[in-house]
Design a protein around this motif. Structure first.
Motif, PDB file in Angstrom:
ATOM      1  N   LYS A 118       0.834  -1.215   0.000  1.00 45.53           N
ATOM      2  CA  LYS A 118       0.000   0.000   0.000  1.00 45.53           C
ATOM      3  C   LYS A 118       0.863   1.259   0.000  1.00 45.53           C
ATOM      4  CE  LYS A 118      -0.860   0.252   4.981  1.00 45.53           C
ATOM      5  NZ  LYS A 118      -0.180  -0.927   5.452  1.00 45.53           N
ATOM      6  N   ASN A 119       2.140   1.137   0.394  1.00 50.60           N
ATOM      7  CA  ASN A 119       3.069   2.271   0.381  1.00 50.60           C
ATOM      8  C   ASN A 119       3.836   2.392  -0.944  1.00 50.60           C
ATOM      9  OD1 ASN A 119       2.430   2.820   3.111  1.00 50.60           O
ATOM     10  ND2 ASN A 119       3.833   1.202   3.746  1.00 50.60           N
ATOM     11  N   HIS A 120       3.585   1.476  -1.857  1.00 48.07           N
ATOM     12  CA  HIS A 120       4.264   1.478  -3.153  1.00 48.07           C
ATOM     13  C   HIS A 120       3.781   2.669  -3.973  1.00 48.07           C
ATOM     14  CE1 HIS A 120       6.314  -0.185  -6.635  1.00 48.07           C
ATOM     15  NE2 HIS A 120       5.196  -0.113  -7.341  1.00 48.07           N
ATOM     16  N   ASP A 121       4.699   3.348  -4.637  1.00 47.86           N
ATOM     17  CA  ASP A 121       4.362   4.493  -5.480  1.00 47.86           C
ATOM     18  C   ASP A 121       3.490   4.013  -6.643  1.00 47.86           C
ATOM     19  OD1 ASP A 121       4.238   6.663  -7.157  1.00 47.86           O
ATOM     20  OD2 ASP A 121       6.404   6.955  -7.315  1.00 47.86           O
ATOM     21  N   PRO A 122       2.231   4.480  -6.734  1.00 49.33           N
ATOM     22  CA  PRO A 122       1.345   4.010  -7.796  1.00 49.33           C
ATOM     23  C   PRO A 122       1.783   4.445  -9.191  1.00 49.33           C
ATOM     24  CG  PRO A 122       0.315   5.774  -6.557  1.00 49.33           C
ATOM     25  CD  PRO A 122       1.599   5.434  -5.851  1.00 49.33           C
ATOM     26  N   LEU A 123       2.698   5.398  -9.284  1.00 48.47           N
ATOM     27  CA  LEU A 123       3.208   5.810 -10.585  1.00 48.47           C
ATOM     28  C   LEU A 123       4.282   4.862 -11.102  1.00 48.47           C
ATOM     29  CD1 LEU A 123       3.520   9.660  -9.983  1.00 48.47           C
ATOM     30  CD2 LEU A 123       1.626   8.406 -11.018  1.00 48.47           C
ATOM     31  N   GLU A 124       4.771   4.008 -10.220  1.00 42.81           N
ATOM     32  CA  GLU A 124       5.851   3.073 -10.558  1.00 42.81           C
ATOM     33  C   GLU A 124       5.253   1.744 -11.032  1.00 42.81           C
ATOM     34  OE1 GLU A 124       9.262   1.437 -11.348  1.00 42.81           O
ATOM     35  OE2 GLU A 124       9.215   3.487 -10.605  1.00 42.81           O
ATOM     36  N   TYR A 125       5.533   1.377 -12.284  1.00 42.93           N
ATOM     37  CA  TYR A 125       4.989   0.131 -12.834  1.00 42.93           C
ATOM     38  C   TYR A 125       5.708  -1.096 -12.280  1.00 42.93           C
ATOM     39  CZ  TYR A 125       3.182  -3.285 -16.108  1.00 42.93           C
ATOM     40  OH  TYR A 125       2.576  -4.392 -16.642  1.00 42.93           O
ATOM     41  N   LEU A 179      -5.574   2.648 -24.322  1.00 38.93           N
ATOM     42  CA  LEU A 179      -4.862   2.574 -23.046  1.00 38.93           C
ATOM     43  C   LEU A 179      -5.879   2.744 -21.925  1.00 38.93           C
ATOM     44  CD1 LEU A 179      -1.939   2.311 -21.984  1.00 38.93           C
ATOM     45  CD2 LEU A 179      -1.815   4.805 -21.984  1.00 38.93           C
ATOM     46  N   TYR A 180      -5.928   1.772 -21.022  1.00 38.93           N
ATOM     47  CA  TYR A 180      -6.809   1.837 -19.856  1.00 38.93           C
ATOM     48  C   TYR A 180      -6.093   2.637 -18.778  1.00 38.93           C
ATOM     49  CZ  TYR A 180     -10.128   0.254 -16.312  1.00 38.93           C
ATOM     50  OH  TYR A 180     -11.097   0.199 -15.333  1.00 38.93           O
ATOM     51  N   THR A 181      -6.674   3.729 -18.354  1.00 41.42           N
ATOM     52  CA  THR A 181      -6.009   4.640 -17.427  1.00 41.42           C
ATOM     53  C   THR A 181      -5.677   3.971 -16.100  1.00 41.42           C
ATOM     54  OG1 THR A 181      -7.093   6.542 -18.428  1.00 41.42           O
ATOM     55  CG2 THR A 181      -6.202   6.852 -16.212  1.00 41.42           C
ATOM     56  N   TYR A 208      -8.478  -3.476 -28.862  1.00 44.75           N
ATOM     57  CA  TYR A 208      -7.797  -4.077 -27.715  1.00 44.75           C
ATOM     58  C   TYR A 208      -7.565  -3.005 -26.659  1.00 44.75           C
ATOM     59  CZ  TYR A 208      -4.282  -6.394 -24.842  1.00 44.75           C
ATOM     60  OH  TYR A 208      -3.594  -6.918 -23.792  1.00 44.75           O
ATOM     61  N   VAL A 209      -7.701  -3.391 -25.390  1.00 41.18           N
ATOM     62  CA  VAL A 209      -7.492  -2.477 -24.266  1.00 41.18           C
ATOM     63  C   VAL A 209      -6.428  -3.061 -23.346  1.00 41.18           C
ATOM     64  CG1 VAL A 209      -8.561  -1.341 -22.276  1.00 41.18           C
ATOM     65  CG2 VAL A 209      -9.897  -1.701 -24.367  1.00 41.18           C
ATOM     66  N   ASP A 210      -5.416  -2.255 -23.019  1.00 41.27           N
ATOM     67  CA  ASP A 210      -4.336  -2.664 -22.109  1.00 41.27           C
ATOM     68  C   ASP A 210      -3.915  -1.464 -21.271  1.00 41.27           C
ATOM     69  OD1 ASP A 210      -1.697  -3.721 -21.077  1.00 41.27           O
ATOM     70  OD2 ASP A 210      -2.140  -5.311 -22.507  1.00 41.27           O
ATOM     71  N   ASP A 211      -3.333  -1.733 -20.120  1.00 34.67           N
ATOM     72  CA  ASP A 211      -2.884  -0.656 -19.232  1.00 34.67           C
ATOM     73  C   ASP A 211      -1.390  -0.373 -19.343  1.00 34.67           C
ATOM     74  OD1 ASP A 211      -1.482  -2.085 -16.475  1.00 34.67           O
ATOM     75  OD2 ASP A 211      -2.613  -3.333 -17.855  1.00 34.67           O
ATOM     76  N   LYS A 212      -0.648  -1.286 -19.923  1.00 33.32           N
ATOM     77  CA  LYS A 212       0.809  -1.162 -19.946  1.00 33.32           C
ATOM     78  C   LYS A 212       1.255  -0.333 -21.152  1.00 33.32           C
ATOM     79  CE  LYS A 212       4.995  -3.976 -19.683  1.00 33.32           C
ATOM     80  NZ  LYS A 212       5.515  -5.337 -19.690  1.00 33.32           N
ATOM     81  N   PRO A 213       1.963   0.774 -20.921  1.00 35.31           N
ATOM     82  CA  PRO A 213       2.394   1.612 -22.039  1.00 35.31           C
ATOM     83  C   PRO A 213       3.152   0.851 -23.127  1.00 35.31           C
ATOM     84  CG  PRO A 213       2.730   2.790 -19.985  1.00 35.31           C
ATOM     85  CD  PRO A 213       2.324   1.378 -19.629  1.00 35.31           C
ATOM     86  N   GLN A 214       4.075  -0.022 -22.742  1.00 33.23           N
ATOM     87  CA  GLN A 214       4.857  -0.769 -23.723  1.00 33.23           C
ATOM     88  C   GLN A 214       3.950  -1.600 -24.634  1.00 33.23           C
ATOM     89  OE1 GLN A 214       7.777  -3.474 -22.044  1.00 33.23           O
ATOM     90  NE2 GLN A 214       7.969  -4.587 -23.946  1.00 33.23           N
ATOM     91  N   THR A 215       2.982  -2.276 -24.049  1.00 34.84           N
ATOM     92  CA  THR A 215       2.070  -3.100 -24.833  1.00 34.84           C
ATOM     93  C   THR A 215       1.182  -2.226 -25.719  1.00 34.84           C
ATOM     94  OG1 THR A 215       2.081  -4.748 -23.069  1.00 34.84           O
ATOM     95  CG2 THR A 215       0.326  -4.929 -24.697  1.00 34.84           C
ATOM     96  N   PHE A 216       0.726  -1.114 -25.179  1.00 34.91           N
ATOM     97  CA  PHE A 216      -0.073  -0.167 -25.957  1.00 34.91           C
ATOM     98  C   PHE A 216       0.684   0.250 -27.215  1.00 34.91           C
ATOM     99  CE2 PHE A 216      -0.839   4.400 -26.806  1.00 34.91           C
ATOM    100  CZ  PHE A 216      -2.163   4.338 -27.246  1.00 34.91           C
ATOM    101  N   VAL A 274      -0.604   7.614 -16.816  1.00 35.35           N
ATOM    102  CA  VAL A 274      -1.267   8.912 -17.033  1.00 35.35           C
ATOM    103  C   VAL A 274      -0.370   9.908 -17.771  1.00 35.35           C
ATOM    104  CG1 VAL A 274      -2.936   8.709 -15.149  1.00 35.35           C
ATOM    105  CG2 VAL A 274      -0.687   9.705 -14.707  1.00 35.35           C
ATOM    106  N   HIS A 275       0.931   9.689 -17.758  1.00 35.01           N
ATOM    107  CA  HIS A 275       1.860  10.597 -18.450  1.00 35.01           C
ATOM    108  C   HIS A 275       1.830  10.409 -19.972  1.00 35.01           C
ATOM    109  CE1 HIS A 275       4.067   6.839 -18.028  1.00 35.01           C
ATOM    110  NE2 HIS A 275       4.846   7.246 -19.031  1.00 35.01           N
TER     111      HIS A 275
END
Length: 160
Positions: free
Chosen positions: A26-33, A133-135, A113-121, A140-141
């Motif tokens: 829960k303390n993990h930075d949500p911006l970090e994949y 891209l699923y937000t 197709y819908v994916d959340d991972k930028p690389q896959t997108f 978000v960047h």
């Protein structure tokens, strides 16, 4: 229309499951994949109870042709998760690497197709797939008009 969805972080709340199993997450930075080093993915992949207990994140309101996931274990676990969470039946594909998704989707007559991972997108877009891209916090960047915030938005994409 043949619509395919990624599983983790699109229909399945992988992060929520990690918080239940690893409270420090829960303390993990949500911006970090990338996952923290204390999470051993090889061990996690062997834990079918973890995968079957993941919460639902979002639910499609349109017919889905299939689900595509980078999960190096048997598809029946994902199929059973979809079943016990009352998702409509659809084909499930697992790939050993995320870059294999684009190749496989090309063979599936995928219209969207819908994916959340930028690389896959990017990989899917680069081969001509109609990809959204699923937000999620880690993407978000990315500047794109091909983004959805929830699966209900697929309804309007199917009409256009």
């Amino acid at each position: 229309m043949n619509i395919y969805l990624d599983v983790d972080a699109v229909v399945c709340d992988f992060s929520g499951g990690l918080v239940k199993k690893f409270p420090d997450f829960k303390n993990h930075d949500p911006l970090e994949y990338e996952l923290p080093s204390y999470i051993n993915l090889d061990e996690l992949y062997k834990d079918s109870t973890f995968w079957l207990s993941l919460p639902v994140l979002d639910r499609p309101t349109v017919k889905i042709a299939g689900y595509m996931s980078h999960r190096p274990f048997a598809t029946y676990i994902t199929e059973f998760w979809l079943h016990i969470n009352l998702f409509s039946p659809a084909k499930v594909y697992h790939t050993k690497t995320s870059c294999q998704k684009a190749e496989l989707l090309l063979t599936c007559n995928c219209d969207l197709y819908v994916d959340d991972k930028p690389q896959t997108f990017y990989e899917c877009t680069d081969v001509g797939l109609n990809t959204y891209l699923y937000t999620q916090p880690w993407n978000v960047h990315i500047k794109t008009d091909k983004r959805i915030n929830n699966l209900k938005e697929l309804e309007s994409l199917c009409v256009n």
